[in-house]
Scaffold this motif. Structure first.
Motif, PDB file in Angstrom:
ATOM      1  N   PRO A 112      88.118  44.891 119.599  1.00 18.39           N
ATOM      2  CA  PRO A 112      86.784  44.012 119.853  1.00 18.39           C
ATOM      3  C   PRO A 112      87.803  43.010 117.922  1.00 18.39           C
ATOM      4  CG  PRO A 112      85.948  45.990 120.513  1.00 18.39           C
ATOM      5  CD  PRO A 112      87.278  45.807 120.294  1.00 18.39           C
ATOM      6  N   GLU A 113      87.566  43.791 117.181  1.00 20.45           N
ATOM      7  CA  GLU A 113      87.919  43.210 115.372  1.00 20.45           C
ATOM      8  C   GLU A 113      89.317  42.278 115.688  1.00 20.45           C
ATOM      9  OE1 GLU A 113      90.632  46.753 116.012  1.00 20.45           O
ATOM     10  OE2 GLU A 113      88.185  46.408 116.351  1.00 20.45           O
ATOM     11  N   LEU A 114      90.170  42.636 116.597  1.00 15.60           N
ATOM     12  CA  LEU A 114      91.382  41.371 116.873  1.00 15.60           C
ATOM     13  C   LEU A 114      90.785  40.226 117.454  1.00 15.60           C
ATOM     14  CD1 LEU A 114      94.248  42.066 116.233  1.00 15.60           C
ATOM     15  CD2 LEU A 114      94.991  42.464 117.753  1.00 15.60           C
ATOM     16  N   ALA A 150      88.187  39.066 117.460  1.00 19.18           N
ATOM     17  CA  ALA A 150      86.777  38.338 116.534  1.00 19.18           C
ATOM     18  C   ALA A 150      87.978  36.888 115.687  1.00 19.18           C
ATOM     19  CB  ALA A 150      86.338  39.230 115.378  1.00 19.18           C
ATOM     20  N   TYR A 151      89.329  38.319 115.131  1.00 22.66           N
ATOM     21  CA  TYR A 151      90.344  37.643 114.493  1.00 22.66           C
ATOM     22  C   TYR A 151      90.670  36.415 115.085  1.00 22.66           C
ATOM     23  CZ  TYR A 151      94.645  36.785 111.612  1.00 22.66           C
ATOM     24  OH  TYR A 151      95.168  36.274 110.847  1.00 22.66           O
ATOM     25  N   ARG A 152      91.035  36.868 116.638  1.00 23.85           N
ATOM     26  CA  ARG A 152      92.165  35.959 117.312  1.00 23.85           C
ATOM     27  C   ARG A 152      90.733  34.142 117.556  1.00 23.85           C
ATOM     28  NH1 ARG A 152      90.997  34.756 122.578  1.00 23.85           N
ATOM     29  NH2 ARG A 152      92.530  33.153 123.615  1.00 23.85           N
ATOM     30  N   THR A 153      89.538  34.532 117.579  1.00 25.01           N
ATOM     31  CA  THR A 153      88.683  33.719 117.396  1.00 25.01           C
ATOM     32  C   THR A 153      89.186  32.871 116.084  1.00 25.01           C
ATOM     33  OG1 THR A 153      87.215  34.462 119.249  1.00 25.01           O
ATOM     34  CG2 THR A 153      85.940  32.908 117.865  1.00 25.01           C
ATOM     35  N   GLU A 154      88.221  33.605 115.429  1.00 23.59           N
ATOM     36  CA  GLU A 154      88.512  32.525 114.005  1.00 23.59           C
ATOM     37  C   GLU A 154      89.794  31.818 113.782  1.00 23.59           C
ATOM     38  OE1 GLU A 154      88.530  35.178 111.056  1.00 23.59           O
ATOM     39  OE2 GLU A 154      86.397  36.358 111.558  1.00 23.59           O
ATOM     40  N   ARG A 155      91.099  32.047 114.218  1.00 22.81           N
ATOM     41  CA  ARG A 155      92.253  31.758 113.647  1.00 22.81           C
ATOM     42  C   ARG A 155      92.197  30.041 115.002  1.00 22.81           C
ATOM     43  NH1 ARG A 155      91.953  34.363 110.644  1.00 22.81           N
ATOM     44  NH2 ARG A 155      90.651  32.668 109.487  1.00 22.81           N
ATOM     45  N   LEU A 156      91.907  30.274 115.989  1.00 19.70           N
ATOM     46  CA  LEU A 156      91.208  29.202 117.163  1.00 19.70           C
ATOM     47  C   LEU A 156      90.377  27.937 116.514  1.00 19.70           C
ATOM     48  CD1 LEU A 156      90.740  30.999 120.312  1.00 19.70           C
ATOM     49  CD2 LEU A 156      92.528  29.078 119.869  1.00 19.70           C
TER      50      LEU A 156
END
Length: 293
Positions: free
Chosen positions: A198-200, A202-208
């Motif tokens: 899940p933390e990864l 969430a990180y991907r969503t931020e980078r999108l």
């Protein structure tokens, strides 16, 4: 959307050529049996120099071709191909041809960077350059599949043939690191981590949001190009916004693959079904998520 998977890595410690031949042929029989019963995908992968005869490259794509010849609709997921070990132009051609041979959309490629330095040494590829090589590979595949000329390593190249699937064959970024998640977001490609992290995600969503791209999970394409006479059961990933050219108004290179009525799939669209039992010719054979026994 339920997804069922039969995984083949064809591992056989102490194998002989005769036993490996029988194993490969049995895998094709099992793939045909699975296809006839509605299984979603066959999954295979790439490793090199393994003492237990783990399926090597280019065998994942050779094996995929054999599966397509023995089946009608089942997909083949290569998860994962070790991207930095491949020539980007050659890989673009191989995947394009397999996409054409299979009728479009049946080959799903997950591009990872691997985890065994000895595989890089075997191919004389620098381990420390794997991230840069992976970036180059993914960007090259996306440009190559347009069929248009593009700059590559200081020269202009054009890759033919174009694949059937629009805007390109299913391509996912594999990995379980922030670098992999960031790479997927930058290119607007689906992300395929090795586990639920899940933390990864969430990180991907931020980078999108940072890159201004949109990426979703991958699904079996539904429509073909208008200029083909192939059956309309496989083919197209709609472009962003439901129309226009690939990446129109977006900064990323990749598409936002969607299914059915345009709803994005989860990024983990291929959960494994452990211990899938297949009965054929009066015998029970089992393809599990670690070995074909």
């Amino acid at each position: 959307m339920p997804v069922t998977v039969v995984r083949f890595d064809l591992v056989e410690p102490d194998a002989t050529p005769a036993s490996l031949s029988a194993r490969h042929r049995a895998a094709l029989e099992m793939a045909a049996y699975a296809d006839a019963r509605g299984v979603t995908t066959v999954r295979t992968e790439e490793h090199h120099g393994a003492g237990n005869i783990w399926l090597p490259s280019p065998s994942p794509f050779a094996f995929a071709s054999a599966v397509f010849g023995a089946t009608r609709s089942i997909a083949v997921t290569v998860s994962a191909v070790i991207g930095p070990l491949h020539d980007p132009l050659r890989l673009a051609e191989e995947i394009a041809v397999l996409d054409l041979l299979s009728g479009g959309g049946r080959l799903v490629t997950v591009a990872g960077i691997g985890y065994r330095p000895e595989e890089y040494a075997m191919s004389d590829v620098e381990w420390k350059r794997r991230g840069r090589l992976q970036d180059e590979l993914l960007e090259t595949l996306l440009r190559a599949w347009t069929g248009e000329p593009f700059a590559y390593r200081g020269r202009t190249v054009r890759v033919t043939p174009r694949p059937l699937t629009e805007p390109h064959p299913p391509l996912l970024v594999g990995g379980s690191s922030k670098a992999a998640a960031r790479r997927a977001a930058r290119l607007g490609l689906p992300f395929f981590p090795g586990a639920h992290l899940p933390e990864l995600e969430a990180y991907r969503t931020e980078r999108l949001a940072e890159y201004g791209t949109e990426a979703s999970g991958c699904a079996r394409p539904r429509r073909l190009r208008a200029d083909t006479t192939a059956p309309p059961r496989l083919g197209q990933w709609p472009s962003r916004g439901g129309g226009g050219s690939r990446g129109e108004g977006q900064r990323g290179l990749g598409p936002s693959p969607r299914v059915g009525g345009g709803q994005p799939m989860s990024s983990s669209f291929l959960p494994l079904v452990s211990g899938t039992n297949l009965r054929m010719k009066g015998m029970e054979r089992k393809a599990n998520t670690a070995y074909m026994t």
